[in-house]
Design an enzyme around this catalytic site. Structure first.
Site, PDB file in Angstrom:
ATOM      1  N   GLY A  55     -10.760 -16.094  35.194  1.00  0.00           N
ATOM      2  CA  GLY A  55     -12.205 -16.181  34.983  1.00  0.00           C
ATOM      3  C   GLY A  55     -12.954 -15.287  35.963  1.00  0.00           C
ATOM      4  N   GLY A  56     -14.131 -15.734  36.388  1.00  0.00           N
ATOM      5  CA  GLY A  56     -14.978 -14.924  37.273  1.00  0.00           C
ATOM      6  C   GLY A  56     -14.288 -14.573  38.580  1.00  0.00           C
ATOM      7  N   PRO A  63      -5.014  21.524  40.278  1.00  0.00           N
ATOM      8  CA  PRO A  63      -6.267  21.219  39.572  1.00  0.00           C
ATOM      9  C   PRO A  63      -6.219  21.617  38.091  1.00  0.00           C
ATOM     10  CG  PRO A  63      -6.737  22.201  41.702  1.00  0.00           C
ATOM     11  CD  PRO A  63      -5.250  22.273  41.517  1.00  0.00           C
ATOM     12  N   ALA A 113       4.027  17.789  46.650  1.00  0.00           N
ATOM     13  CA  ALA A 113       2.876  18.390  45.967  1.00  0.00           C
ATOM     14  C   ALA A 113       3.332  19.237  44.786  1.00  0.00           C
ATOM     15  CB  ALA A 113       2.064  19.224  46.951  1.00  0.00           C
ATOM     16  N   GLU A 137       2.125   9.634  27.574  1.00  0.00           N
ATOM     17  CA  GLU A 137       2.239  10.590  26.461  1.00  0.00           C
ATOM     18  C   GLU A 137       3.395  11.564  26.708  1.00  0.00           C
ATOM     19  OE1 GLU A 137      -0.581   9.884  28.109  1.00  0.00           O
ATOM     20  OE2 GLU A 137      -1.640   8.738  26.570  1.00  0.00           O
ATOM     21  N   GLU A 197      11.869   8.779  40.574  1.00  0.00           N
ATOM     22  CA  GLU A 197      10.434   8.495  40.705  1.00  0.00           C
ATOM     23  C   GLU A 197       9.967   7.633  39.531  1.00  0.00           C
ATOM     24  OE1 GLU A 197       7.849  11.917  40.926  1.00  0.00           O
ATOM     25  OE2 GLU A 197       6.051  10.667  41.093  1.00  0.00           O
ATOM     26  N   ILE A 216      -2.533  14.416  45.754  1.00  0.00           N
ATOM     27  CA  ILE A 216      -1.262  14.314  46.484  1.00  0.00           C
ATOM     28  C   ILE A 216      -1.211  13.055  47.362  1.00  0.00           C
ATOM     29  CG2 ILE A 216       0.332  15.508  48.045  1.00  0.00           C
ATOM     30  CD1 ILE A 216      -0.229  16.783  45.165  1.00  0.00           C
ATOM     31  N   SER A 234       0.800  17.772  33.966  1.00  0.00           N
ATOM     32  CA  SER A 234       1.867  17.494  33.002  1.00  0.00           C
ATOM     33  C   SER A 234       2.756  18.712  32.774  1.00  0.00           C
ATOM     34  CB  SER A 234       1.261  17.061  31.654  1.00  0.00           C
ATOM     35  OG  SER A 234       0.482  15.894  31.813  1.00  0.00           O
ATOM     36  N   ARG A 248      -6.395 -25.076  38.247  1.00  0.00           N
ATOM     37  CA  ARG A 248      -7.763 -25.002  37.748  1.00  0.00           C
ATOM     38  C   ARG A 248      -7.957 -25.932  36.544  1.00  0.00           C
ATOM     39  NH1 ARG A 248     -12.781 -23.077  39.353  1.00  0.00           N
ATOM     40  NH2 ARG A 248     -13.986 -22.376  37.551  1.00  0.00           N
TER      41      ARG A 248
HETATM   42  C1  LIG Z   1      -3.310   8.214  42.593  1.00  0.00           C
HETATM   43  C2  LIG Z   1      -2.504   9.387  42.172  1.00  0.00           C
HETATM   44  C3  LIG Z   1      -1.415   9.782  42.936  1.00  0.00           C
HETATM   45  C4  LIG Z   1      -0.684  10.917  42.579  1.00  0.00           C
HETATM   46  N1  LIG Z   1       0.305  11.379  43.404  1.00  0.00           N
HETATM   47  C5  LIG Z   1       0.863  12.591  43.180  1.00  0.00           C
HETATM   48  C6  LIG Z   1       1.748  13.188  44.117  1.00  0.00           C
HETATM   49  O1  LIG Z   1       2.071  12.600  45.158  1.00  0.00           O
HETATM   50  N2  LIG Z   1       2.224  14.428  43.865  1.00  0.00           N
HETATM   51  C7  LIG Z   1       1.900  15.114  42.735  1.00  0.00           C
HETATM   52  O2  LIG Z   1       2.366  16.228  42.567  1.00  0.00           O
HETATM   53  N3  LIG Z   1       1.070  14.585  41.802  1.00  0.00           N
HETATM   54  C8  LIG Z   1       0.537  13.337  42.011  1.00  0.00           C
HETATM   55  N4  LIG Z   1      -0.324  12.795  41.083  1.00  0.00           N
HETATM   56  C9  LIG Z   1      -0.637  13.545  39.886  1.00  0.00           C
HETATM   57  C10 LIG Z   1      -0.041  12.956  38.596  1.00  0.00           C
HETATM   58  O3  LIG Z   1       1.346  13.132  38.590  1.00  0.00           O
HETATM   59  C11 LIG Z   1      -0.761  13.664  37.443  1.00  0.00           C
HETATM   60  O4  LIG Z   1      -2.093  13.184  37.420  1.00  0.00           O
HETATM   61  C12 LIG Z   1      -0.083  13.418  36.118  1.00  0.00           C
HETATM   62  O5  LIG Z   1       1.173  14.063  36.060  1.00  0.00           O
HETATM   63  C13 LIG Z   1      -0.934  13.960  34.947  1.00  0.00           C
HETATM   64  O6  LIG Z   1      -1.347  15.266  35.181  1.00  0.00           O
HETATM   65  P1  LIG Z   1      -2.909  15.630  35.040  1.00  0.00           P
HETATM   66  O7  LIG Z   1      -3.684  14.629  35.799  1.00  0.00           O
HETATM   67  O8  LIG Z   1      -3.081  17.053  35.402  1.00  0.00           O
HETATM   68  O9  LIG Z   1      -3.225  15.414  33.504  1.00  0.00           O
HETATM   69  P2  LIG Z   1      -3.087  16.497  32.340  1.00  0.00           P
HETATM   70  O10 LIG Z   1      -1.746  17.138  32.398  1.00  0.00           O
HETATM   71  O11 LIG Z   1      -4.268  17.384  32.351  1.00  0.00           O
HETATM   72  O12 LIG Z   1      -3.156  15.553  31.061  1.00  0.00           O
HETATM   73  C14 LIG Z   1      -4.395  14.953  30.643  1.00  0.00           C
HETATM   74  C15 LIG Z   1      -4.116  14.001  29.458  1.00  0.00           C
HETATM   75  O13 LIG Z   1      -3.548  14.757  28.385  1.00  0.00           O
HETATM   76  C16 LIG Z   1      -2.299  14.188  28.025  1.00  0.00           C
HETATM   77  N5  LIG Z   1      -1.386  15.266  27.638  1.00  0.00           N
HETATM   78  C17 LIG Z   1      -1.030  16.338  28.367  1.00  0.00           C
HETATM   79  N6  LIG Z   1      -0.185  17.105  27.685  1.00  0.00           N
HETATM   80  C18 LIG Z   1       0.001  16.499  26.491  1.00  0.00           C
HETATM   81  C19 LIG Z   1       0.784  16.810  25.326  1.00  0.00           C
HETATM   82  N7  LIG Z   1       1.564  17.882  25.292  1.00  0.00           N
HETATM   83  N8  LIG Z   1       0.723  15.965  24.273  1.00  0.00           N
HETATM   84  C20 LIG Z   1      -0.053  14.857  24.310  1.00  0.00           C
HETATM   85  N9  LIG Z   1      -0.809  14.503  25.383  1.00  0.00           N
HETATM   86  C21 LIG Z   1      -0.775  15.328  26.449  1.00  0.00           C
HETATM   87  C22 LIG Z   1      -1.797  13.448  29.235  1.00  0.00           C
HETATM   88  O14 LIG Z   1      -0.888  12.436  28.899  1.00  0.00           O
HETATM   89  C23 LIG Z   1      -3.106  12.914  29.792  1.00  0.00           C
HETATM   90  O15 LIG Z   1      -3.431  11.725  29.122  1.00  0.00           O
HETATM   91  C24 LIG Z   1      -1.021  11.636  41.404  1.00  0.00           C
HETATM   92  C25 LIG Z   1      -2.100  11.210  40.614  1.00  0.00           C
HETATM   93  C26 LIG Z   1      -2.853  10.132  40.994  1.00  0.00           C
HETATM   94  C27 LIG Z   1      -4.047   9.746  40.166  1.00  0.00           C
END
Ligand SMILES: Cc1cc2nc3c(=O)[nH]c(=O)nc-3n(C[C@H](O)[C@H](O)[C@H](O)COP(=O)(O)OP(=O)(O)OC[C@H]3O[C@@H](n4cnc5c(N)ncnc54)[C@H](O)[C@@H]3O)c2cc1C
Length: 379
Positions: free
Chosen positions: A339-340, A129, A125, A367, A242, A158, A133, A268
């Site tokens: 296709g469909g 929220p 984790a 990104e 990872e 997570i 990134s 097909r």
């Molecule tokens: C199905 C799924 C499984 C996951 N599993 C895990 C897990 O096991 N453990 C865990 O910790 N996390 C997990 N994640 C989280 C995942 O690692 C994050 O969603 C990802 O790192 C992006 O963070 P965010 O969603 O907060 O997006 P944000 O950081 O809010 O970014 C939103 C958008 O802005 C862009 N952005 C952000 N900063 C910049 C910048 N400086 N310049 C340009 N663009 C930028 C991003 O590329 C993205 O397109 C999971 C997510 C999903 C959907």
């Protein structure tokens, strides 16, 4: 023969293929509907040594290195599994490495060995929220109180968070957002630690995803991985594995979709001739195959360099982006060629199309990979 293709690895490939054929294919649709894979699957995979691939025998693993793990991932998907299945069954690939690297026997005995034996499930984790990134901006905090930490905060998205018995959790051990991070192993059932929600998703349906909440959760100091405030470095060091796993999932999904689309286009017929006899279709399949193969070759090359200990952070980021781009192109083209039928739940390409979308988001977005690449270019 490439490094990835040795006699031992061919055996591992056969073992993986047999496991998927016997244990996964008859049940995968049910698990997709159930929203998770059963615990018994972890035990079965552990018994044949699959779960422990890439982990040393000294910590309960089956031995092998990063290239063996990549091979297993590749073969699971090419045998008809999916990246969703990989994320659910092999979550320990991101939950355990920091503990193994710390060489903390207590943590290894309590969490690593049982997980590799398939009797425990772990999760990692990091994401919150407020953002994923910006890892240094983590706000879930752990305040020291005697021989415990008191943890408050929340995590989201997570993987395996609903089913997990413990969560390797990134916490801030100074003021929130300070970047002074530590990793704590937090057990399910600890008062104040709850799974807030099981999250519903576009794809990866057989992989449960959770929102986690921590309210005054008391965690023994003994559950800290490594020295205090070294969490950021530990997280960054494990990101290469990872990201290469996600890159592998991407090119393997692309390879599988090329196979599915090729078979479909041979079988097909439209306007009295097989689809595969049309130049436009043949060229489309050729382009899909080329992109998948180029991605595979580059990911293997970078993985071999990582396994050899080369510092290739930029190349890992490029490998992830190259493989994700190939996958995005191929899954879309494969669905279109069906296709469909490609749009129906009955079609395997439909699942790959949905599953693929996360690969450019998880483990660092496309990104963020580009940021790393730009830094590597001196920009
Ligand atoms: C199905 C799924 C499984 C996951 N599993 C895990 C897990 O096991 N453990 C865990 O910790 N996390 C997990 N994640 C989280 C995942 O690692 C994050 O969603 C990802 O790192 C992006 O963070 P965010 O969603 O907060 O997006 P944000 O950081 O809010 O970014 C939103 C958008 O802005 C862009 N952005 C952000 N900063 C910049 C910048 N400086 N310049 C340009 N663009 C930028 C991003 O590329 C993205 O397109 C999971 C997510 C999903 C959907």
């Amino acid at each position: 023969m490439t490094i990835v293709d040795t006699p031992e690895r061919r055996q591992l490939r056969e073992l993986t293929r047999a496991f998927v054929t016997k244990e996964v294919l008859p049940c995968l649709d049910d698990w997709e509907r159930a929203g998770e894979v059963p615990r018994s699957l972890h035990e079965t995979a552990a018994k044949i040594g699959l779960l422990g691939i890439g982990f040393p025998e000294s910590v309960g693993g089956s031995g092998g290195d990063l290239l063996d793990s990549i091979l297993v991932t590749e073969e699971v998907i090419r045998s008809g599994g999916s990246s969703g299945l990989i994320s659910a069954l092999f979550t320990h690939g991101i939950a355990l490495p920091h503990m193994v690297a710390s060489r903390d026997d207590g943590l290894i005995d309590r969490y690593v060995r049982p997980t590799l034996a398939g009797t425990m499930i772990g999760a990692l984790a990091i994401t919150e929220p407020d953002g994923g990134s910006d890892v240094a901006g983590i706000r879930t905090c752990a305040r020291r109180d005697g021989d415990h930490y008191v943890v408050n905060g929340s995590k989201t998205y997570i993987t395996s968070g609903v089913r997990s018995d413990f969560v390797t959790t990134a916490v801030c051990t100074d003021f929130p957002g300070s970047g002074a991070l530590s990793l704590l192993v937090i057990e399910k059932g600890t008062p104040g630690f709850t799974v807030g929600r099981r999250l519903e998703k576009l794809g990866w349906h057989c992989s449960d995803t959770a929102e986690l909440s921590f309210v005054d959760v008391r965690v023994p100091v003994a559950n800290r991985i490594g020295p205090e405030d070294t969490g950021f470095l530990a997280i960054m060091q494990q990101f290469a594995t990872e990201r290469l796993s996600l890159a592998t999932q991407a090119y393997a999904t692309a390879q599988r979709c090329v196979e599915l689309a090729t078979r479909w286009c041979r079988d097909r017929s439209t306007f009295g001739r097989p689809l595969a006899s049309r130049q436009l279709v043949r060229h489309r399949l050729a382009e899909m195959h080329t992109r998948a193969e180029a991605a595979r070759a580059y990911v293997h090359d970078v993985a071999e360099r990582v396994a050899a200990g080369e510092p290739v952070v930029t190349e890992v980021a490029m490998a992830k982006n190259v493989a994700v781009a190939a996958c995005d192109f191929v899954v879309d083209a494969a669905l279109q060629l069906h296709g469909g039928f490609g749009y129906l739940r009955d079609a395997e390409v439909e699942r790959h199309y949905r599953d693929a979308r996360i690969l450019g988001i998880g483990g660092g977005t496309t990104e963020i990979m580009n940021e790393i690449i730009a830094k590597g270019m001196g920009l």
